[in-house]
Scaffold this motif. Structure first.
Motif, PDB file in Angstrom:
ATOM      1  N   ARG A   1       0.826  -1.215   0.000  1.00 43.72           N
ATOM      2  CA  ARG A   1       0.000   0.000   0.000  1.00 43.72           C
ATOM      3  C   ARG A   1       0.859   1.263   0.000  1.00 43.72           C
ATOM      4  O   ARG A   1       0.442   2.309  -0.502  1.00 43.72           O
ATOM      5  CB  ARG A   1      -0.931  -0.023   1.212  1.00 43.72           C
ATOM      6  CG  ARG A   1      -1.991  -1.130   1.133  1.00 43.72           C
ATOM      7  CD  ARG A   1      -2.985  -1.061   2.288  1.00 43.72           C
ATOM      8  NE  ARG A   1      -3.983  -2.129   2.167  1.00 43.72           N
ATOM      9  CZ  ARG A   1      -4.030  -3.207   2.953  1.00 43.72           C
ATOM     10  NH1 ARG A   1      -3.142  -3.356   3.934  1.00 43.72           N
ATOM     11  NH2 ARG A   1      -4.958  -4.130   2.773  1.00 43.72           N
ATOM     12  N   ASN A   2       2.079   1.127   0.523  1.00 49.14           N
ATOM     13  CA  ASN A   2       3.003   2.256   0.530  1.00 49.14           C
ATOM     14  C   ASN A   2       3.783   2.367  -0.772  1.00 49.14           C
ATOM     15  O   ASN A   2       4.504   3.346  -0.985  1.00 49.14           O
ATOM     16  CB  ASN A   2       3.967   2.130   1.715  1.00 49.14           C
ATOM     17  CG  ASN A   2       4.696   3.407   2.027  1.00 49.14           C
ATOM     18  OD1 ASN A   2       4.095   4.487   2.033  1.00 49.14           O
ATOM     19  ND2 ASN A   2       5.984   3.312   2.286  1.00 49.14           N
ATOM     20  N   GLY A   3       3.662   1.347  -1.629  1.00 50.84           N
ATOM     21  CA  GLY A   3       4.262   1.412  -2.961  1.00 50.84           C
ATOM     22  C   GLY A   3       5.677   0.918  -3.091  1.00 50.84           C
ATOM     23  O   GLY A   3       6.298   1.103  -4.141  1.00 50.84           O
ATOM     24  N   HIS A   4       6.215   0.232  -2.053  1.00 52.58           N
ATOM     25  CA  HIS A   4       7.579  -0.285  -2.186  1.00 52.58           C
ATOM     26  C   HIS A   4       7.806  -1.459  -1.248  1.00 52.58           C
ATOM     27  O   HIS A   4       7.395  -1.439  -0.079  1.00 52.58           O
ATOM     28  CB  HIS A   4       8.614   0.799  -1.884  1.00 52.58           C
ATOM     29  CG  HIS A   4      10.014   0.350  -2.181  1.00 52.58           C
ATOM     30  ND1 HIS A   4      10.902  -0.074  -1.205  1.00 52.58           N
ATOM     31  CD2 HIS A   4      10.676   0.233  -3.364  1.00 52.58           C
ATOM     32  CE1 HIS A   4      12.041  -0.418  -1.766  1.00 52.58           C
ATOM     33  NE2 HIS A   4      11.942  -0.245  -3.071  1.00 52.58           N
ATOM     34  N   ASP A   5       8.496  -2.495  -1.757  1.00 52.28           N
ATOM     35  CA  ASP A   5       8.898  -3.643  -0.940  1.00 52.28           C
ATOM     36  C   ASP A   5      10.222  -3.293  -0.285  1.00 52.28           C
ATOM     37  O   ASP A   5      11.295  -3.463  -0.872  1.00 52.28           O
ATOM     38  CB  ASP A   5       9.029  -4.885  -1.837  1.00 52.28           C
ATOM     39  CG  ASP A   5       9.583  -6.097  -1.100  1.00 52.28           C
ATOM     40  OD1 ASP A   5       9.661  -6.058   0.143  1.00 52.28           O
ATOM     41  OD2 ASP A   5       9.946  -7.077  -1.770  1.00 52.28           O
ATOM     42  N   ASP A   6      10.161  -2.803   0.949  1.00 51.79           N
ATOM     43  CA  ASP A   6      11.370  -2.385   1.648  1.00 51.79           C
ATOM     44  C   ASP A   6      12.262  -3.561   2.029  1.00 51.79           C
ATOM     45  O   ASP A   6      13.457  -3.374   2.283  1.00 51.79           O
ATOM     46  CB  ASP A   6      11.000  -1.616   2.923  1.00 51.79           C
ATOM     47  CG  ASP A   6      10.260  -0.322   2.627  1.00 51.79           C
ATOM     48  OD1 ASP A   6      10.436   0.220   1.519  1.00 51.79           O
ATOM     49  OD2 ASP A   6       9.490   0.140   3.496  1.00 51.79           O
ATOM     50  N   ASP A   7      11.706  -4.759   2.081  1.00 50.09           N
ATOM     51  CA  ASP A   7      12.480  -5.915   2.529  1.00 50.09           C
ATOM     52  C   ASP A   7      13.347  -6.503   1.421  1.00 50.09           C
ATOM     53  O   ASP A   7      14.512  -6.849   1.650  1.00 50.09           O
ATOM     54  CB  ASP A   7      11.548  -6.994   3.077  1.00 50.09           C
ATOM     55  CG  ASP A   7      10.903  -6.582   4.393  1.00 50.09           C
ATOM     56  OD1 ASP A   7      11.424  -5.662   5.042  1.00 50.09           O
ATOM     57  OD2 ASP A   7       9.873  -7.174   4.755  1.00 50.09           O
ATOM     58  N   PHE A   8      12.782  -6.643   0.203  1.00 44.41           N
ATOM     59  CA  PHE A   8      13.520  -7.315  -0.878  1.00 44.41           C
ATOM     60  C   PHE A   8      13.484  -6.558  -2.210  1.00 44.41           C
ATOM     61  O   PHE A   8      13.926  -7.094  -3.229  1.00 44.41           O
ATOM     62  CB  PHE A   8      12.969  -8.739  -1.070  1.00 44.41           C
ATOM     63  CG  PHE A   8      13.159  -9.610   0.138  1.00 44.41           C
ATOM     64  CD1 PHE A   8      14.401 -10.149   0.450  1.00 44.41           C
ATOM     65  CD2 PHE A   8      12.102  -9.865   1.008  1.00 44.41           C
ATOM     66  CE1 PHE A   8      14.583 -10.941   1.576  1.00 44.41           C
ATOM     67  CE2 PHE A   8      12.273 -10.657   2.137  1.00 44.41           C
ATOM     68  CZ  PHE A   8      13.513 -11.194   2.425  1.00 44.41           C
ATOM     69  N   ASN A   9      12.951  -5.348  -2.203  1.00 47.90           N
ATOM     70  CA  ASN A   9      12.953  -4.493  -3.401  1.00 47.90           C
ATOM     71  C   ASN A   9      12.256  -5.137  -4.597  1.00 47.90           C
ATOM     72  O   ASN A   9      12.619  -4.881  -5.750  1.00 47.90           O
ATOM     73  CB  ASN A   9      14.385  -4.094  -3.774  1.00 47.90           C
ATOM     74  CG  ASN A   9      15.078  -3.333  -2.664  1.00 47.90           C
ATOM     75  OD1 ASN A   9      14.516  -2.395  -2.109  1.00 47.90           O
ATOM     76  ND2 ASN A   9      16.286  -3.750  -2.314  1.00 47.90           N
ATOM     77  N   ARG A  10      11.281  -5.970  -4.331  1.00 47.90           N
ATOM     78  CA  ARG A  10      10.512  -6.582  -5.412  1.00 47.90           C
ATOM     79  C   ARG A  10       9.787  -5.497  -6.200  1.00 47.90           C
ATOM     80  O   ARG A  10       9.104  -4.652  -5.634  1.00 47.90           O
ATOM     81  CB  ARG A  10       9.512  -7.572  -4.823  1.00 47.90           C
ATOM     82  CG  ARG A  10       8.566  -8.225  -5.812  1.00 47.90           C
ATOM     83  CD  ARG A  10       7.746  -9.269  -5.089  1.00 47.90           C
ATOM     84  NE  ARG A  10       6.595  -9.740  -5.833  1.00 47.90           N
ATOM     85  CZ  ARG A  10       5.690 -10.583  -5.353  1.00 47.90           C
ATOM     86  NH1 ARG A  10       5.816 -11.041  -4.092  1.00 47.90           N
ATOM     87  NH2 ARG A  10       4.657 -10.972  -6.080  1.00 47.90           N
ATOM     88  N   GLY A  11       9.960  -5.538  -7.492  1.00 43.01           N
ATOM     89  CA  GLY A  11       9.334  -4.552  -8.357  1.00 43.01           C
ATOM     90  C   GLY A  11      10.246  -3.415  -8.772  1.00 43.01           C
ATOM     91  O   GLY A  11       9.865  -2.597  -9.613  1.00 43.01           O
ATOM     92  N   ASP A  12      11.472  -3.372  -8.230  1.00 42.82           N
ATOM     93  CA  ASP A  12      12.394  -2.295  -8.599  1.00 42.82           C
ATOM     94  C   ASP A  12      13.039  -2.518  -9.962  1.00 42.82           C
ATOM     95  O   ASP A  12      13.276  -1.580 -10.721  1.00 42.82           O
ATOM     96  CB  ASP A  12      13.492  -2.161  -7.545  1.00 42.82           C
ATOM     97  CG  ASP A  12      13.005  -1.506  -6.263  1.00 42.82           C
ATOM     98  OD1 ASP A  12      11.778  -1.287  -6.145  1.00 42.82           O
ATOM     99  OD2 ASP A  12      13.842  -1.223  -5.378  1.00 42.82           O
ATOM    100  N   ALA A  13      13.368  -3.783 -10.281  1.00 44.92           N
ATOM    101  CA  ALA A  13      14.076  -4.100 -11.523  1.00 44.92           C
ATOM    102  C   ALA A  13      13.097  -4.282 -12.678  1.00 44.92           C
ATOM    103  O   ALA A  13      11.947  -4.685 -12.486  1.00 44.92           O
ATOM    104  CB  ALA A  13      14.901  -5.373 -11.343  1.00 44.92           C
ATOM    105  N   SER A  14      13.569  -4.006 -13.895  1.00 49.52           N
ATOM    106  CA  SER A  14      12.711  -4.168 -15.071  1.00 49.52           C
ATOM    107  C   SER A  14      12.274  -5.609 -15.237  1.00 49.52           C
ATOM    108  O   SER A  14      11.147  -5.889 -15.657  1.00 49.52           O
ATOM    109  CB  SER A  14      13.438  -3.683 -16.331  1.00 49.52           C
ATOM    110  OG  SER A  14      14.641  -4.409 -16.530  1.00 49.52           O
ATOM    111  N   TYR A  15      13.150  -6.551 -14.883  1.00 54.26           N
ATOM    112  CA  TYR A  15      12.790  -7.970 -14.986  1.00 54.26           C
ATOM    113  C   TYR A  15      11.598  -8.299 -14.095  1.00 54.26           C
ATOM    114  O   TYR A  15      10.723  -9.082 -14.468  1.00 54.26           O
ATOM    115  CB  TYR A  15      13.994  -8.832 -14.594  1.00 54.26           C
ATOM    116  CG  TYR A  15      13.719 -10.316 -14.609  1.00 54.26           C
ATOM    117  CD1 TYR A  15      13.837 -11.056 -15.780  1.00 54.26           C
ATOM    118  CD2 TYR A  15      13.324 -10.984 -13.445  1.00 54.26           C
ATOM    119  CE1 TYR A  15      13.572 -12.419 -15.793  1.00 54.26           C
ATOM    120  CE2 TYR A  15      13.060 -12.337 -13.450  1.00 54.26           C
ATOM    121  CZ  TYR A  15      13.188 -13.053 -14.628  1.00 54.26           C
ATOM    122  OH  TYR A  15      12.907 -14.395 -14.639  1.00 54.26           O
ATOM    123  N   ASP A  16      11.529  -7.709 -12.908  1.00 57.17           N
ATOM    124  CA  ASP A  16      10.439  -7.999 -11.970  1.00 57.17           C
ATOM    125  C   ASP A  16       9.074  -7.659 -12.557  1.00 57.17           C
ATOM    126  O   ASP A  16       8.066  -8.289 -12.204  1.00 57.17           O
ATOM    127  CB  ASP A  16      10.607  -7.195 -10.678  1.00 57.17           C
ATOM    128  CG  ASP A  16      11.862  -7.546  -9.905  1.00 57.17           C
ATOM    129  OD1 ASP A  16      12.617  -8.424 -10.359  1.00 57.17           O
ATOM    130  OD2 ASP A  16      12.078  -6.940  -8.838  1.00 57.17           O
TER     131      ASP A  16
END
Length: 550
Positions: free
Chosen positions: A432-447
């Motif tokens: 809901r906050n818009g970021h996976d602070d634990d594992f950065n899921r969604g940061d990379a283009s591959y994700d």
């Protein structure tokens, strides 16, 4: 030695196995001068794991990539691979792969029915690494191939294990670009994509050249005359010896050893509990190479893949059937947790890298911290996404657990209930906050790649979604593998070398039966087949152009 062996048949080249690397070696050896080539296949089917796979090839700096305007260079390729395995790669064989890979693609398209194209936008698996291509180009997809062209031989190709539609290329299937008329035409012509297209088109090239496939001939031992390998003894379906003389050489392309429990426990870096390859991959080629004095390399590594045990269907020889589990974990509303209920990885990371996370060892409990592990999803996920071998709205797979609450689900699965509840609450808050602070899921283009993400959303929500709508579901996952990555070491000509680094005359290796040239690196989609088939090409070309010195 030749005078003392009663050969059942003779050939210039004997290829052991019939997967992508094996058929490439046979075709190439034939075309480059070894007109008498024979394939020995342990089972009654061709195609090996290639036929069951996505069928893509990872070949950097290929001509399709260049035509698409995606620049590449030797420096970028080496930078990318070396960043993932610093100082661990053999320059000689790496250079052979880099130079021969693009040549292999042109050869296949010029001389065989294989038709490949760049998969637009498919990023390298470690798209963040220096030298990577986050916008794609290095991974190649197969055009759909009509199995009607194989006639009666179509039934001899191993079936697919992929959940995607098989009437088009992977790019067509994932983008949904086929209209109803085209689909009907494809169905009528029995068109297939993915690994089916690759194995089918290679098999047609084998048939077109009149290269015989000796089915149910399990290679058991090599025959040597001094230092030279001059043939192979196989075992037929009745257990009788079948001896084949190889005037020029033998190519070991029998796949890996992932179905051999003794070899797995002896060599792999950690547990491997759910192989998704053909069950014949029991290390036959590895055992023969060891007996012949081959140097071994890369034995601790595999092409790791997450899998799940299907409840009833069995492989050949009554072996259990494991389903691929690549996509489910990466979609919005799915997480992976260990027995403490804790996430331990970016669920959208590539399958090979994720496999290594399963081998984290807890010295305090003297156990693998992330084994066993489970996929957790909710009803919203079930209503929208494909789940293993079932589409939305279909009954839940029998191997999945279901409960109205997270705590109830945890009790059924054997997960810590408080840990799972706390983890899901934390994960939902981060989403809901818009970021996976634990594992950065969604940061990379591959994700956020559209093949497994949800294109209805913008990054990072193509892969991030809350889990809050009961009932909730869990599937116990396996530490699986597409195949093992270790075996006899080869030189730049595909020849197996001994422990002094000298070529063993008459012995070659390719595919998952050889020590993978990229070590434990999986560059991108097709990271197994690209190098494996390239060394099939290299070995075949050398056998076709070099006569034995005796």
């Amino acid at each position: 030695m030749t005078g003392t062996v009663a050969w059942d048949r003779e050939a210039d080249v004997v290829v052991l196995g019939s997967g992508g690397a094996a058929m490439t070696a046979a075709i190439t050896a034939h075309d480059f001068g070894a007109k008498d080539v024979v394939i020995l296949e342990r089972s009654g089917m061709v195609g090996g794991t290639t036929a069951m796979s996505g069928g893509m090839l990872w070949i950097p700096n290929n001509h399709h990539q260049q035509a698409a305007g995606i620049a590449d260079s030797d420096e970028e390729i080496v930078t990318y691979l070396d960043s993932l395995a610093p100082g661990a790669l053999d320059p000689e064989t790496l250079w052979a792969f880099m130079q021969n890979g693009p040549e292999l693609l042109r050869y296949l398209e010029d001389k065989t029915p294989v038709r490949l194209h760049a998969f637009a936008d498919f990023p390298d698996y470690q798209s963040y690494a220096p030298g990577a291509k986050p916008d794609g180009g290095r991974s190649l997809d197969n055009a759909a191939f009509s199995f009607a062209r194989l006639g009666k031989w179509a039934a001899r190709v191993n079936p697919s294990k992929m959940a995607y539609p098989l009437r088009g290329s992977l790019m067509e299937a994932t983008r949904g670009t086929l209209d109803e008329a085209t689909l009907a035409e494809r169905e009528a012509g029995d068109y297939r994509g993915l690994g089916q297209a690759l194995a089918g088109s290679l098999f047609l090239a084998v048939l077109d050249r009149g290269i015989p496939v000796e089915f149910e001939k399990r290679a058991r031992r090599l025959v040597k005359d001094g230092d030279r390998v001059i043939g192979v003894v196989a075992e037929d379906a009745e257990g009788r010896d079948f001896r084949v003389r190889a005037r020029r050489g033998v190519v070991i392309a029998t796949g890996g050893f992932e179905w051999n429990e003794t070899l797995v426990k002896s060599f792999l870096r950690g547990p491997m509990t759910g192989p998704v390859s053909v069950p014949e991959n029991e290390g036959d080629g590895l055992l023969m190479a060891i007996e012949a004095g081959a140097q071994l390399a890369n034995m601790q590594n595999a092409f790791w893949q997450q899998s799940v045990l299907e409840a009833k269907p069995q492989h050949r020889a009554a072996k259990p059937n494991y389903l691929l589990a690549s996509d489910e974990r990466a979609r919005p509303g799915a997480i992976l947790v260990n027995r403490m209920g804790r996430r331990f990885v970016n669920e959208a990371a590539n399958y090979n890298a994720m496999g290594k996370a399963l081998h984290a060892f807890d010295a305090g409990t003297h156990s693998y911290a992330n084994l066993p592990y489970w996929l957790i999803v909710d009803q919203r996920y079930r209503d929208k996404y494909h789940l293993f071998n079932t589409p939305p709205g279909a009954p839940v797979p029998s191997f999945m657990m279901q409960a109205d609450t997270l705590e109830g689900l945890a009790e059924l699965a054997g997960i810590d209930p408080a840990g799972l509840k706390d983890q899901v609450e934390r994960f939902n808050a981060m989403v809901r906050n818009g970021h996976d602070d634990d594992f950065n899921r969604g940061d990379a283009s591959y994700d956020n790649f559209y093949m497994w993400g949800d294109m209805d959303f913008d990054p990072p929500f193509r892969t991030l979604g809350v889990i809050d709508q009961g009932p909730f579901y869990a599937a116990k996952m396996e530490s699986g593998a597409l195949g093992t990555a270790g075996g006899p070491k080869t030189n730049a000509d595909g020849q197996v070398v001994d422990w002094n680094g000298n070529a063993i005359p008459g012995l070659y290796a390719a595919g998952n039966a050889m020590a993978c040239v990229l070590g434990d690196v999986y560059g991108g989609a097709g990271g197994t087949l690209g190098p494996g088939m390239t060394f099939g090409y290299i070995a075949g070309k050398h056998l076709g152009t070099h006569l034995p010195n005796h």
